[in-house]
Motif scaffolding. Structure first.
Motif, PDB file in Angstrom:
ATOM      1  N   ILE A 270     -20.745 -19.687  57.963  1.00 26.75           N
ATOM      2  CA  ILE A 270     -19.998 -19.136  57.324  1.00 26.75           C
ATOM      3  C   ILE A 270     -20.097 -17.915  55.703  1.00 26.75           C
ATOM      4  N   ILE A 271     -21.485 -19.048  55.481  1.00 25.42           N
ATOM      5  CA  ILE A 271     -21.807 -18.196  53.846  1.00 25.42           C
ATOM      6  C   ILE A 271     -22.777 -16.814  54.541  1.00 25.42           C
TER       7      ILE A 271
ATOM      8  N   ILE B  94     -22.810 -24.861  60.725  1.00 30.59           N
ATOM      9  CA  ILE B  94     -20.894 -24.179  60.622  1.00 30.59           C
ATOM     10  C   ILE B  94     -20.984 -23.123  59.622  1.00 30.59           C
ATOM     11  N   PHE B  95     -21.760 -24.146  58.303  1.00 34.46           N
ATOM     12  CA  PHE B  95     -21.090 -23.827  56.650  1.00 34.46           C
ATOM     13  C   PHE B  95     -22.350 -22.798  56.544  1.00 34.46           C
ATOM     14  N   LEU B  96     -23.369 -22.787  56.842  1.00 31.19           N
ATOM     15  CA  LEU B  96     -24.218 -21.608  57.011  1.00 31.19           C
ATOM     16  C   LEU B  96     -24.192 -20.343  57.812  1.00 31.19           C
TER      17      LEU B  96
END
Lengths: 328, 356
Positions: free
Chosen positions: A41-42, A37-39
């Motif tokens: 979003i960025i 999810i983190f990757l």
């Protein structure tokens, strides 16, 4: 394998009970999930297809049947391309909608939008079913989905229209026809599936469940969910060369209560951060409460599908093949 | 060292127990049941995939692929011992990150990123969105907000007409069509909506000593309009929603939420920078119209006294920059720039109508 006596097909065999075992762990899945999810979003969503592959590979590989794990073979790149095509298509539809809105009138614009969605919807459903099936395997045997766009189109169109006209009453029959269509076209090698449920039975479950849930201020809701799941799962059957099997759900209302209320608290108190644990709990719950009673010897399944499901030139359908709709 | 495992030929699901031996260039697979040995060339073996406690190896380019299922720990030990880099398992990076420290680092990284995103990237995004926001949309949005807002207020129609005639005779320097609505209210306040709509509360007009004060007030609000302050601040207030909407390209949703927010408009807080910008603009409007800059000072003083009495702080008198500082700024400007004051009869006439 433990309970079956190997013998030639068509002969009488004793029934054996098998289980699907899910071994996923919250803390392992947490890192897979959160990092994905983190990757996503960025990278403003560009990484999403690859994230999806990571998540699905984990969930498949932790699911075991007869001592062998399932495998997801999807590749981030093909889902990415599928996503781009879908965006282009929806962008074009939206663009035309805006133009009609500006230069013609709102009635024509909305009409166009609805008609476009009615035609694209079935393609998206069939495309993602084909894609997902063609990228799933067990012991090297690939799944396949052989349903056509045309039959899905009529089922969805009829289902939506009648559900609206009957103020939701047709919903039970709609679900039934959708289950029938999907399961009869799904296969794992030469193992085939079927759904034998009836719309009227499901309607009674929904009606009774709905009435009792509101009369008991929601307490009955969990029992209703359990009854519904038992009915839906219990009517799924398998067939391999005349040998059959059927799913059986052992869920209880209390089980659903613990699952749903537990997940609610887990998600609320962690502000959503503990979502992965809720997903693992949910899959474990369904796996632990499903049995497969059959006379099938699963070692005898033969390969029938081609892995290149998306290489069939079917126009629009083809362009949406790699559109992987979230169904888990 | 021999590895025990299971072989699937790709044609059926029948599991064949095997013994596999890893060499530098190939894998030798012995099947006791059929007493045969298969040789897998290492350059045709796909990257191993971890699956539960197993490692799955697939062979060849052509469907169906034969598959080998080996114990993960035994396989990895041999691969590591003999440095068979071709067989380093992929996907383990994600799994190996499941130790408590790694988890903490991921969560920490996530929070840090979220903070940077919110405090740095979101404002950047918002000014970008505000720049490209279509003018017509901004104007009709402002009108929808005004309609929504005045539904719960009493509009003074006579004063609204006079105020708009005042604006007609005022050089605003703005590209937006400025429209004023006068609302009957005992609170001294005025605020701007996107696209040129300005709401003035009747009580703020009552104690004005000259039309110069009204020029200062409207100048300040027109400043907010011209610099799109309301739009930007509203966008920031609902930025969380905006980001989700952008992801799902749900433009209609953005407009709805902005209109719904209209009820809180009179409490909208601009930051220090935006208030100073609006003051600068207001001062420019005063000079443009050859009005008396002292009107701005008088306006601040009037409002200062009033908010001390009622305890209500209108938008026009935000806590920062401090009102004393703003009065100071006006005084210094008046000293620095020589302004020509010429009485405008039209403005004086409509102002008289307003304070009647």
């Amino acid at each position: 394998m433990d309970f079956t006596i190997p013998s030639a097909p068509q002969e009488a065999r004793s029934t054996s009970v098998k289980k699907i075992i899910f071994k996923g762990k919250g803390n392992e899945f947490f890192s897979v999930y959160l990092l994905s999810i983190f990757l996503s979003i960025i990278t403003l969503g560009v990484y999403y297809p690859w994230a999806r592959v990571k998540i699905l590979k984990y969930l498949y590989s932790e699911t075991e049947f007869e001592g062998s794990n399932f495998t997801f073979h999807g590749v981030g790149k093909e889902i990415f391309i599928g996503m781009l095509k879908a965006f282009a298509l929806l962008g074009a539809v939206f663009g035309i909608y805006i133009l009609l809105l500006l230069y013609v009138n709102i009635f024509i614009a909305v009409l166009f939008y609805l008609v476009a969605l009615i035609f694209i919807g079935p393609a998206a459903v069939v495309g993602s079913l084909k894609y997902r099936a063609s990228r799933s395997s067990w012991r090297g045997i690939y799944f396949g989905y052989r349903g056509s766009y045309k039959s899905m189109f009529f089922i969805l169109l009829k289902g939506l229209l009648l559900t609206i006209v009957t103020l939701g009453i047709y919903g039970s029959w709609f679900t039934t026809s959708l289950y029938k269509e999907i399961l009869k076209n799904l296969r794992m090698g030469n193992l085939t599936f079927n759904y034998k449920g009836q719309g009227e039975d499901l309607f009674v479950i929904n009606l009774v469940g709905g009435i009792l849930s509101s009369l008991t201020l929601g307490i009955y809701f969990f029992k209703y969910q359990s009854d519904k799941y038992k009915y839906l799962a219990g009517n799924i059957s398998l067939d391999l060369d005349g040998h059959t099997g059927k799913l059986k759900a052992t869920t209880t209302g209390f089980g659903f209560f613990k699952l749903m209320i537990g997940n609610l608290f887990i998600i609320l108190f962690s502000l959503g951060l503990a979502m992965p644990w809720a997903i693992i709990r949910t899959i474990s719950f369904y796996a632990n409460n499903s049995l497969l009673e059959s006379t099938i010897n699963f070692d005898e399944i033969l390969q029938t599908e081609s892995a290149r499901a998306s290489a069939t030139g079917e126009g629009l359908l083809d362009s949406l093949d790699a559109l992987d709709i979230q169904v888990i | 060292m021999k590895l025990e495992g299971i072989y699937f030929d790709g044609k059926s699901a029948k599991p064949l127990p095997i013994e596999a031996t890893l060499y530098r260039d190939y894998i030798s697979i012995y099947i006791p049941e059929t007493v045969t040995t298969i040789r897998w060339e290492h350059n045709k073996v796909r990257k191993p995939e971890t699956s539960g406690d197993n490692v799955i190896l697939k062979y060849g380019e052509e469907f169906p692929f034969p598959t080998l299922q080996l114990n993960k720990h035994q396989f990895n030990a041999i691969v590591k011992q003999y440095e068979l880099s071709h067989y380093y398992a992929s996907g383990d990076f994600f799994r190996s990150a499941s130790t408590p420290i790694a988890l903490l680092m991921i969560v920490g990284g996530f929070i840090t990123f979220a903070a940077i995103f919110y405090f740095f990237l979101v404002p950047l995004l918002i000014s970008g969105v505000a720049e490209v926001f279509p003018r017509n949309a901004e104007i009709s949005m402002g009108q929808a907000m005004k309609k929504n807002f005045i539904a719960g207020e009493k509009v003074d129609s006579a004063k609204t007409v006079a105020a708009n005639k005042f604006v007609k005779n005022l050089k605003t320097g703005s590209d937006y069509p400025i429209h004023v609505t006068v609302v009957k209210n005992y609170v001294k306040n005025a605020f701007a909506l996107p696209g040129g709509e300005i709401v003035v509360y009747s009580d703020i007009l009552k104690d004005m000593k000259s039309y110069d004060e009204l020029v200062a007030l409207l100048g300040h609000e027109i400043g907010h309009v011209q610099e799109k302050h309301t739009l930007k601040t509203l966008l920031r207030n609902v930025s969380g929603y905006i980001i989700i909407s952008l992801v799902f390209s749900d433009v209609a949703g953005i407009v709805t939420i902005l209109v719904d927010n209209a009820s809180q408009l009179e409490q909208l807080h601009y930051n220090r920078e935006l208030e100073s910008q609006a003051d600068d603009y207001g001062y420019k409007v005063i000079l443009m119209n050859k009005a008396d800059p002292k009107g701005m000072e008088d306006l601040f003083k009037q409002l200062e006294g009033d908010s001390a009495a009622t305890g209500i702080i209108p938008e026009f008198l935000q806590s920062h920059p401090k009102i004393e500082n703003r009065i100071e700024t006006v005084k210094e400007r008046m000293k620095g720039e020589k302004s020509v004051v010429v009485k405008n009869d039209s403005l004086a006439y409509y102002w008289a109508e307003l304070v009647k």
